[in-house]
Design an enzyme around this catalytic site. Sequence first.
Site, PDB file in Angstrom:
ATOM      1  N   VAL A 197       0.685  -1.258  -0.080  1.00  0.00           N
ATOM      2  CA  VAL A 197      -0.126  -0.205  -0.028  1.00  0.00           C
ATOM      3  C   VAL A 197       1.049   1.165   0.163  1.00  0.00           C
ATOM      4  CG1 VAL A 197      -1.971   1.099   1.364  1.00  0.00           C
ATOM      5  CG2 VAL A 197      -1.601  -1.337   1.438  1.00  0.00           C
ATOM      6  N   LYS A 241      -3.280   0.494  -3.468  1.00  0.00           N
ATOM      7  CA  LYS A 241      -2.875  -0.889  -3.316  1.00  0.00           C
ATOM      8  C   LYS A 241      -2.270  -1.778  -4.355  1.00  0.00           C
ATOM      9  CE  LYS A 241      -5.013  -2.939   0.041  1.00  0.00           C
ATOM     10  NZ  LYS A 241      -5.844  -3.611   0.810  1.00  0.00           N
ATOM     11  N   ASP A 291     -12.193 -11.634   6.772  1.00  0.00           N
ATOM     12  CA  ASP A 291     -11.127 -11.264   7.385  1.00  0.00           C
ATOM     13  C   ASP A 291     -11.155 -10.086   8.295  1.00  0.00           C
ATOM     14  OD1 ASP A 291      -8.499 -11.630   8.040  1.00  0.00           O
ATOM     15  OD2 ASP A 291      -7.550 -10.585   6.414  1.00  0.00           O
TER      16      ASP A 291
END
Length: 730
Positions: free
Chosen positions: A473, A486, A582
């Site tokens: 990033v 990203k 996640d």
Amino acid sequence: MVSPSPRSRPLPILLLILAGAAVIVAGQGEQQPITHPGCPDKCGDISIPFPFGLMPGCFRDGFEVTCDHSFDPPRAFLADPDTNRITVTEHVASAVPDDPYLAFDSNTSYLPIELMDVSVDRSEARVYGPITSGCSTNSTHYMMEDQAMSLGRISTETDGPFAVSEALNVVIGVGWQAGVSDGSSYSSTVACRSELPGGHLENARNGSCAGRGCCEAALRQEEYQYGPITEVAPGLMLDDNTLWRTSPCSYAMVVEKSWYNFSTPDLYGDRTLPGRFPRGVPVVLDFAIVEGAACPAKGQRPPPDYACVSNNSYCVNATVGQSGYALSYVCNCSEHYQGNPYIVNGCQDIDECKFPDLYYCASNGICKNRLGGYDCPCKPGTKGDGKLGHCAEKFPLVAKAIVGTTGCIFVIVVLSFIFLLRKEKKKTRKFYERNGGPTLEKAKLIKLFKKEELMPIITKKSNFIGKGGFGEVYKGNLGNEIVAVKKTNSGSLLENEQFANEVIIQSQVIHRNIVRLIGCCLEVDSPLLVYEFLSNGSLHDILHSNGKKPLNLDIRLSIAAESAEGLAYMHSKTNTKILHGDVKPANILLDDKFVAKISDFGISRLIVRDKQHTRKVIGDMSYVDPVYLQTGLLTEKSDVYSFGVVLLELISRKKASDDNSLVTAFLEAHRRGERATELFDDEIAVAEELEILQNLARIAVECLNLDVDQRPAMTDIAHRLLIMNKSRNS
């Protein structure tokens, strides 16, 4: 600020009358005289150029300077304190039932104005100006130090030579809750306001005077004033005194523009600013010759006391004084001359050849100084004007053949470049199509960036801000917006239509608690994703980094409620149900106001084709649902489990680990029916907060239930946390 009622008025306005700044510009070349022969030209470290002076016969009327040798080094002051002085009035006030701000004592003293430096070429002087302060000694008593700097001749109707520069000074207010008026009018108009609601120091920013702990406003010339300001009185108005225990003082000052650099420690302690600047703050003054005369007309004989006595000098009309009607003027050296126009032969010719950075002469030119300018003839064998950079060599016949050969080589290079460029464009198009560009073009839902726009960001090492399992990033600027770019790991993304579908889904998720996907670049081997940038980083960094910040319970509760709201929106309020897969503190980002936003819900690309069973577990093992590990079935209750672990980290400030020790400790305490007081973060584990902490722990335990059906939905969790958050702020 609310206007006071007849029985309740704000603290008395603290007037501050200041003056402005200029820096002596050292003469170029050899040292030149700056005053009359036999007159001292220094006081300590300060040069005293005429018309200023230290002895009779060494200064013009109104420009006398006193040198105080009791200091080491000596310090210079504007003479005649009856004319130019600082008035210091101390008021002591206390709150009583009928008149909460009754002043019952005052004391007035006078100080001379200290000179910092003088610039005759800009007709400016800098002096030390005072700082007005309002301080609380306790909850009911106040000390106001009202400081005023006066310029001009108080005992007569003649204006003095000095005026505060509006262009070079500003009004500054410093404090937790204070309004500041610039004092240039007779009204109580607030020029700027400094506030820190609730005393939250994190809202103040070093170097910023935008209203949070420090405010700044320009000096104003009111309609009733016809000349430059010779008397300025910024007022300090304290809105209330509820913060006296932590910030006993607020300040107002007029100061040289861009000089004061706000620092949050200025908000603390008793009389912090006067302690930092015991001699005062720099203020810029304009000065002029004020003797009832203007510049003589062309051909008119100058008056006997005419100030512009140097050859190669000229006169400029000026207006200085409170009334604005006084005729006055300043003297300047003519172009290509420098020095002091107020003394005989004070303006000397500049040798321009000694300063090539200021006066251009081509490298193949010859610089020649002359009175009033310089010449730059070209060297032999060249022609043109060296001052314009046009010294070109004469072109021989042999050189033409060389140029022809060079031209042929240039054509070959250009053709080669075109061939490589076309090859690169073909390669770029191949990447674009492979990464689903045509599909995204048809959708028209997201901005597609050219690689030329993003490559400067990801190729600069200083822009790198982090790395995860998904890629690297970088932080950079796109237009007027700061973004996070990203760079995905090679081969980590789905091909073609699948990748395009995931990008389309992310672009449709628009919520204040979900990181916004701005666009992407498909013209490279591994696509680049562009997201909004959040300045406070991740919740993981805030909780566990070496320089971790203080985090009170209100902020933690707000982060929990906002994160839950973002996940609830993904689960139940989008066209296509989105599972994160996640959830962890590293994927909860915070903006400059600590508003939480969910990021990296990339696993949603696996849901697009209604595929819920994954072949590979994706996510951090410290937060992954054990049921998901056993079955491979990812559901919204998997995100609920992970959110429960995040809640435990938030209230304990302990990292979750692969051995589930943090989860086990809380579950054991719950099973035994005990309060997990020893597990809470010491920073927030105070007696009055234990009930709400226990409620948060209870929600987390519900999320961690191994019976998936017994876990609450994210919408229920978000609703409960929202109610808790609102009750705290009501």
